[in-house]
Design a protein around this motif. Structure first.
Motif, PDB file in Angstrom:
ATOM      1  N   ALA A 217       0.853  -1.202   0.000  1.00 51.82           N
ATOM      2  CA  ALA A 217       0.000   0.000   0.000  1.00 51.82           C
ATOM      3  C   ALA A 217       0.882   1.242   0.000  1.00 51.82           C
ATOM      4  N   ARG A 218       0.320   2.336  -0.514  1.00 54.86           N
ATOM      5  CA  ARG A 218       1.057   3.597  -0.444  1.00 54.86           C
ATOM      6  C   ARG A 218       0.675   4.297   0.854  1.00 54.86           C
ATOM      7  N   VAL A 219       1.559   4.209   1.814  1.00 48.06           N
ATOM      8  CA  VAL A 219       1.279   4.741   3.156  1.00 48.06           C
ATOM      9  C   VAL A 219       2.491   5.545   3.606  1.00 48.06           C
ATOM     10  N   HIS A 220       2.188   6.671   4.250  1.00 49.72           N
ATOM     11  CA  HIS A 220       3.259   7.568   4.653  1.00 49.72           C
ATOM     12  C   HIS A 220       3.054   7.941   6.120  1.00 49.72           C
ATOM     13  N   VAL A 221       4.094   7.760   6.920  1.00 44.02           N
ATOM     14  CA  VAL A 221       3.971   8.048   8.357  1.00 44.02           C
ATOM     15  C   VAL A 221       4.926   9.179   8.719  1.00 44.02           C
ATOM     16  N   GLU A 222       4.396  10.164   9.441  1.00 44.28           N
ATOM     17  CA  GLU A 222       5.241  11.271   9.899  1.00 44.28           C
ATOM     18  C   GLU A 222       5.031  11.471  11.392  1.00 44.28           C
ATOM     19  N   THR A 223       6.113  11.753  12.104  1.00 46.35           N
ATOM     20  CA  THR A 223       5.986  12.009  13.543  1.00 46.35           C
ATOM     21  C   THR A 223       6.496  13.414  13.812  1.00 46.35           C
ATOM     22  N   ASP A 224       5.692  14.252  14.482  1.00 47.14           N
ATOM     23  CA  ASP A 224       6.157  15.622  14.731  1.00 47.14           C
ATOM     24  C   ASP A 224       6.967  15.687  16.027  1.00 47.14           C
ATOM     25  N   ALA A 225       7.441  16.885  16.345  1.00 45.61           N
ATOM     26  CA  ALA A 225       8.349  17.053  17.489  1.00 45.61           C
ATOM     27  C   ALA A 225       7.670  16.627  18.786  1.00 45.61           C
ATOM     28  N   ALA A 226       6.341  16.740  18.846  1.00 44.35           N
ATOM     29  CA  ALA A 226       5.625  16.376  20.075  1.00 44.35           C
ATOM     30  C   ALA A 226       5.282  14.889  20.110  1.00 44.35           C
ATOM     31  N   GLY A 227       5.706  14.150  19.077  1.00 45.24           N
ATOM     32  CA  GLY A 227       5.439  12.710  19.059  1.00 45.24           C
ATOM     33  C   GLY A 227       4.104  12.343  18.425  1.00 45.24           C
TER      34      GLY A 227
END
Ligand code: S3P
Length: 454
Positions: A217-227
């Protein structure tokens, strides 16, 4: 439908455990339950063949396999492997008959997400325990996507859902720490045009994200500075079967053997091939803070996941404070941690336990009642528990524990009886087969004493 969750059914099998000599040996625990459910779901959905090794053959997982068969997947056991020929993304068939998930919250909730956007009707049923559990947490985001829900009792099983002609992609912020809710929305996104986005303020087990990527699958995960994590999934893409999918051993099942070895004097047990994904290792971290001797041996990668062998030796434990922030990484392990705490020097405080109220039983109440029945000093709050231990187990045990159709309550208190002065019995051991059918055999093989109770 089966008996009321608060009373054991006529087919209940009471079981007791008693103090014995040291537990010794090397064991492998069966496959991880979360990953096994997902192996049937993704394998049954993806085009082509998936061959799974190490699958947990517990009742919960087998119910998910049956449901996928009812919707068109071909699933066969071939020796130690399971061979799954999937239908292709978007091509599930309307199931004949109802989908019966028995005791399985994960199977039912993830499948609701999976079939939610399909323009046909699917009916979900389960046992008395599952029929009490809240489904609104999954149905609410599905409603936002256009899914209709028909239930006699508000957002409880039995219920039917029907998707719209075309589902609408949503951005959904998961309001509680729940991998099931996150996963249900992502599964729904697979058959929805556009991008479905899940925002997860508190990270929970990430098996769905990993397996989405693994199945193409085309899936994108991002985590910001606050988690805070943002998981974006492009809908209606192709999924491809995985020729060799390996399920690592379940750390939530290993937990019972690990705690048993820590509590029983003289024990030295190695549990092989346990999943060490950091979203699942909160219990090991906590037990080590309590003074447990747990060596992590031979760390390696298996099927894209960290696994290791755990060598556990009997250890004196001391009470600790377990922060609420650790709850997602050990959510299923609190009952057995409470048992470990019953043998620790001092008081263990556990916080952030609100989700325990909606598990296979109200686990906080069931644990507190089990501790009370076995002479363990404790205090129960709305979302916290304190347990004050007796390191030598003196005066502990002698009680009968009501399991409320909850496998982890049964196994936790059977572990207690291996170390307490007096035996401990549970009213029903049958539910253990939902997640860990090998439990009794493995405990006995290590030298633990389990016996039928009246
Ligand atoms: C699971 C998520 C957890 C856990 C359950 C398995 C999963 O439930 O308790 O045993 O496989 O996603 P919640 O999502 O309700 O926390």
């Amino acid at each position: 439908m089966s008996a009321d969750a608060s009373h054991p059914s006529p087919s209940a099998r009471p079981l007791a455990s008693r103090r014995t000599g040291a537990l010794k040996g090397t064991v492998s625990v069966p496959g991880d339950k979360s990953i096994s459910h997902r192996a049937f779901l993704f394998g049954g959905l993806a085009a082509g063949r998936t061959r799974v090794s190490g699958l947990l053959e517990g009742e919960d997982v087998l119910a998910t396999g049956r449901a996928m068969r009812q919707m068109g997947a071909r699933i066969e056991r071939d020796g130690a492997h399971w061979i799954i020929d999937g239908v292709g993304n978007g091509a599930l068939l309307e199931p004949e008959g109802v989908l019966d998930f028995g005791n399985a919250g994960t199977g039912s909730r993830l499948t609701m997400g999976l079939v939610g956007p399909y323009d046909f009707t699917t009916t979900f049923v389960g046992d008395a325990s599952l029929s009490r559990r809240p489904m609104g947490r999954v149905l609410d985001p599905l409603r936002e996507m256009g899914v209709q829900v028909l239930a006699r009792s508000k957002d409880r099983l039995p219920l039917s859902i029907r998707g719209p002609r075309v589902a609408a992609p949503i951005t959904y912020r998961v309001p509680m720490a729940s991998a099931q809710v996150k996963s249900a929305v992502l599964f729904a996104g697979l058959n929805t045009p556009g991008t479905t986005t899940v925002v997860e303020p508190v990270m929970t087990r990430d098996h769905t994200e990993k397996m989405l990527a693994g199945f193409g699958a085309r899936v994108h995960v991002e985590t910001d500075a606050a988690g805070v994590r943002t998981i974006a999934l492009e809908g209606q893409g192709d999924l491809q079967g995985v020729p060799d999918f390996v399920v690592p051993g379940d750390p939530s099942s290993a937990a019972f053997l690990v705690v048993a070895a820590l509590l029983v004097e003289g024990s030295d047990v190695t549990v092989r091939n346990a999943l060490m994904n950091p979203t699942r290792t909160g219990l090991i971290e906590t037990l080590r803070e309590m003074g447990a001797s747990i060596e992590i041996l031979n760390p390696r990668l298996s099927g894209g996941e960290d696994v290791a062998d755990l060598r556990v030796r009997h250890s004196p434990l001391r009470g600790v404070s377990v922060p609420a922030s650790r709850a997602p990484s050990m959510i299923d392990e609190y009952p057995v941690l409470a048992v470990a705490a019953a043998f620790a020097d001092g008081t263990t405080r556990m916080e952030g336990l609100e989700e325990l109220r909606v598990k296979e039983s109200d686990r906080l109440a069931a644990v507190a009642a089990g501790l009370a029945a076995n002479g363990v000093a404790h205090e129960e709050g709305e979302d916290w528990l304190t347990v004050t231990g007796r390191p030598d187990g003196s005066g502990l045990g002698g009680g009968r524990v009501a399991t409320h159709l909850d496998h982890r309550i049964a196994m936790s208190f059977l572990v207690m009886g291996l170390a307490s002065e007096k035996p401990v019995s549970v009213d029903d051991a049958t539910m253990i087969a939902t997640s860990f059918p090998e439990f009794e055999g493995l405990v006995s093989g290590l030298g633990g004493m389990l016996e039928p109770a009246s």
